[in-house]
Design a protein around this motif. Structure first.
Motif, PDB file in Angstrom:
ATOM      1  N   GLY A   1       0.198   0.087   1.909  1.00 18.26           N
ATOM      2  CA  GLY A   1       0.704   0.868   0.780  1.00 18.26           C
ATOM      3  C   GLY A   1       0.186   2.295   0.793  1.00 18.26           C
ATOM      4  O   GLY A   1       0.937   3.244   0.529  1.00 18.26           O
ATOM      5  N   ALA A   2      -1.087   2.451   1.124  1.00 15.33           N
ATOM      6  CA  ALA A   2      -1.691   3.784   1.172  1.00 15.33           C
ATOM      7  C   ALA A   2      -1.047   4.626   2.275  1.00 15.33           C
ATOM      8  O   ALA A   2      -0.815   5.838   2.098  1.00 15.33           O
ATOM      9  N   ILE A   3      -0.726   3.989   3.404  1.00 23.08           N
ATOM     10  CA  ILE A   3      -0.061   4.698   4.508  1.00 23.08           C
ATOM     11  C   ILE A   3       1.329   5.159   4.078  1.00 23.08           C
ATOM     12  O   ILE A   3       1.730   6.308   4.317  1.00 23.08           O
ATOM     13  N   ILE A   4       2.074   4.262   3.404  1.00 23.66           N
ATOM     14  CA  ILE A   4       3.427   4.604   2.927  1.00 23.66           C
ATOM     15  C   ILE A   4       3.361   5.754   1.921  1.00 23.66           C
ATOM     16  O   ILE A   4       4.142   6.708   1.987  1.00 23.66           O
ATOM     17  N   ALA A   5       2.405   5.668   0.980  1.00 26.50           N
ATOM     18  CA  ALA A   5       2.244   6.730  -0.020  1.00 26.50           C
ATOM     19  C   ALA A   5       1.917   8.059   0.660  1.00 26.50           C
ATOM     20  O   ALA A   5       2.468   9.111   0.304  1.00 26.50           O
ATOM     21  N   GLY A   6       1.034   8.004   1.654  1.00 21.70           N
ATOM     22  CA  GLY A   6       0.669   9.221   2.384  1.00 21.70           C
ATOM     23  C   GLY A   6       1.848   9.846   3.085  1.00 21.70           C
ATOM     24  O   GLY A   6       2.024  11.084   3.059  1.00 21.70           O
ATOM     25  N   LEU A   7       2.698   9.023   3.695  1.00 20.87           N
ATOM     26  CA  LEU A   7       3.880   9.525   4.398  1.00 20.87           C
ATOM     27  C   LEU A   7       4.873  10.182   3.429  1.00 20.87           C
ATOM     28  O   LEU A   7       5.450  11.237   3.726  1.00 20.87           O
ATOM     29  N   LEU A   8       5.057   9.530   2.252  1.00 18.05           N
ATOM     30  CA  LEU A   8       5.982  10.087   1.251  1.00 18.05           C
ATOM     31  C   LEU A   8       5.480  11.426   0.713  1.00 18.05           C
ATOM     32  O   LEU A   8       6.264  12.361   0.482  1.00 18.05           O
ATOM     33  N   MET A   9       4.181  11.526   0.513  1.00 18.27           N
ATOM     34  CA  MET A   9       3.608  12.783   0.013  1.00 18.27           C
ATOM     35  C   MET A   9       3.648  13.875   1.089  1.00 18.27           C
ATOM     36  O   MET A   9       3.889  15.050   0.794  1.00 18.27           O
ATOM     37  N   TRP A  10       3.404  13.473   2.328  1.00 21.55           N
ATOM     38  CA  TRP A  10       3.400  14.429   3.438  1.00 21.55           C
ATOM     39  C   TRP A  10       4.800  14.986   3.711  1.00 21.55           C
ATOM     40  O   TRP A  10       4.995  16.187   3.876  1.00 21.55           O
ATOM     41  N   LYS A  11       5.794  14.075   3.705  1.00 20.35           N
ATOM     42  CA  LYS A  11       7.165  14.473   4.048  1.00 20.35           C
ATOM     43  C   LYS A  11       7.897  15.139   2.888  1.00 20.35           C
ATOM     44  O   LYS A  11       8.639  16.097   3.065  1.00 20.35           O
ATOM     45  N   PHE A  12       7.727  14.570   1.670  1.00 12.53           N
ATOM     46  CA  PHE A  12       8.557  15.018   0.544  1.00 12.53           C
ATOM     47  C   PHE A  12       7.767  15.627  -0.620  1.00 12.53           C
ATOM     48  O   PHE A  12       8.354  16.064  -1.601  1.00 12.53           O
ATOM     49  N   GLY A  13       6.439  15.584  -0.522  1.00  6.15           N
ATOM     50  CA  GLY A  13       5.632  16.119  -1.621  1.00  6.15           C
ATOM     51  C   GLY A  13       5.697  15.260  -2.867  1.00  6.15           C
ATOM     52  O   GLY A  13       5.467  15.751  -3.986  1.00  6.15           O
TER      53      GLY A  13
END
Length: 324
Positions: free
Chosen positions: A187-199
Motif C-alpha cells: 500500500g505504501a508503494i502504491i501511495a508513493g507512486l500515485l504521489m510521485w506521478k500525479f501529486g
C-alpha cells in the motif's frame, strides 16, 4: 505444542468404572525447535527494518510509511511475545500447574490481537486528520523504503511458514501480523507512486485507512481464536454432536453424558466424558474402542473417559449434553 511423551494408562475401580488418559504429542520437540528458530530469525529481521521504516517515515512525512512502521512495531512485539511463549510452554507441569504453561501462548496471541486493534485505531485517527489537509510527502524515498520493507516482510513470512504454522495459533498470529504488514508495504508503494506521478497526496491517508482495515481483520481472527481457546469452546473443526453420536453407538453403551471437548493449547485437544454401559460388561473393551474412535477419527489424543453402570448415580450432578 503439547506434552512431549507417549503413554497411556487405565485404572479400574469396580462398579464398571474405567478411566483412561492418552497423551500423544511426540512431535513437540521438533515443532518447538522449529518454532524457536523461525521466531528468532523473524524477530531480528523485523526489528532491523522497523528502525529503518520509522526513520524513513519521519524523514519523508509519510503516514502510510509510519502506519506500516507501526504495524512492524506490533510485529516485533508479537514475535517477541510468541518467542517468550514458546520458552514458557516448554516448562514442565507442576503440582500447581498440572498443564504446565501451555496456555501462555494463547495469552500471547490474545495480546497480539488487542495490540493490532489499538494500532489500527491510531492509524484511522491520524488518517482522518490528514484527509482534512493532506501534507506533502517525499514520494521517491518513501517508495524505496517501502520496497525494502516489502522484501523484509516476504522473507519473514517464508521463515514463519517453515515453523508450525498450520497447527499453532501463536505462530499463525505472528504470521498474520507479518502478512498484514506485507500488504501495508504494498500500500505504501502504491501511495508513493500515485504521489510521485500525479501529486495525489491524499493517497497517503487513504492507503493508511486500507492498511488499518486489513490490520483490524487480522486482529479479529487472532483474537477470536484466542478467546475461544480461553473460553474452552469446542474446537471449530470438531462437531460435538458427532462425537456424542459415535460414542453412544458403541456396543454396550446406553448413554453418554458430561461430555466436554476443549483446546488446552495449539495442537493439544482434550476430552472428558462419562459413558454409561449395560450392567455386568467389562469396561476395558468399550474404553479401548472409544479411545480408538477419538484418536483415529477426531485426532483427540488426550481423553479422559469414565465408564459407569447403573450402580453409579449422579442425581442432580449429572450433566446432559444439549443438542444444538
Amino acid at each position: 505444542m503439547g506434552l512431549h511423551h507417549n503413554h497411556s494408562h487405565g485404572h479400574g475401580h469396580g462398579h464398571g468404572h474405567g478411566h483412561d488418559h492418552l497423551h500423544s504429542h511426540g512431535h513437540g520437540h521438533v515443532n518447538r525447535s522449529e518454532n524457536k528458530k523461525a521466531l528468532s530469525t523473524s524477530l531480528i529481521i523485523i526489528t532491523i527494518f522497523l528502525v529503518v521504516e520509522i526513520i524513513g517515515g519521519l524523514k519523508t512525512n509519510s503516514l502510510a510509511l509510519l502506519s506500516d512502521a507501526g504495524h512492524m512495531l506490533s510485529d516485533s512485539s508479537a514475535l517477541f511475545l510468541s518467542l517468550v511463549a514458546v520458552y514458557f510452554s516448554a516448562r514442565k507441569p507442576s503440582a500447581k500447574k498440572t498443564f504446565g504453561f501451555f496456555r501462555f501462548e494463547i495469552l500471547a496471541a490474545l495480546v497480539n490481537g488487542i495490540t493490532l486493534v489499538l494500532i489500527s485505531l491510531y492509524i484511522f485517527w491520524e488518517a482522518y486528520q490528514r484527509l482534512q489537509a493532506p501534507p506533502q510527502v517525499s514520494s521517491l524515498p518513501m517508495i524505496g523504503i517501502a520496497f525494502i520493507g516489502l522484501l523484509a516482510n516476504i522473507a519473514v513470512a517464508f521463515v514463519l511458514m517453515r515453523g508450525d504454522y498450520k497447527d499453532n495459533v501463536n505462530i499463525r498470529s505472528a504470521f498474520l501480523h507479518v502478512l498484514g504488514d506485507l500488504l501495508g508495504s504494498v500500500g505504501a508503494i502504491i501511495a508513493g507512486l500515485l504521489m510521485w506521478k500525479f501529486g495525489w497526496y491524499i493517497a497517503d491517508p487513504i492507503i493508511s485507512i486500507i492498511v488499518g482495515i486489513l490490520i483490524i481483520i487480522s486482529a479479529y481472527r487472532v483474537t477470536k481464536e484466542a478467546i475461544n481457546v480461553l473460553m474452552e469452546a469446542t474446537p471449530s473443526h470438531i462437531n460435538a454432536d458427532d462425537v456424542l453420536d459415535d460414542l453412544t453407538q458403541l456396543d454396550g453403551v446406553i448413554k453418554v453424558h458430561d461430555l466436554h471437548i476443549w483446546t488446552v493449547t495449539s495442537g493439544f485437544i482434550s476430552l472428558s466424558g462419562h459413558l454409561q454401559v449395560k450392567d455386568g460388561l467389562s469396561s476395558y473393551p468399550i474404553l479401548k474402542e472409544a479411545l480408538h474412535i477419538l484418536t483415529e477419527k477426531y485426532h483427540i489424543e488426550h481423553a479422559t473417559l469414565q465408564i459407569e453402570d447403573s450402580s453409579i448415580i449422579h442425581d442432580t450432578l449429572q450433566c446432559e449434553v444439549p443438542k444444538e
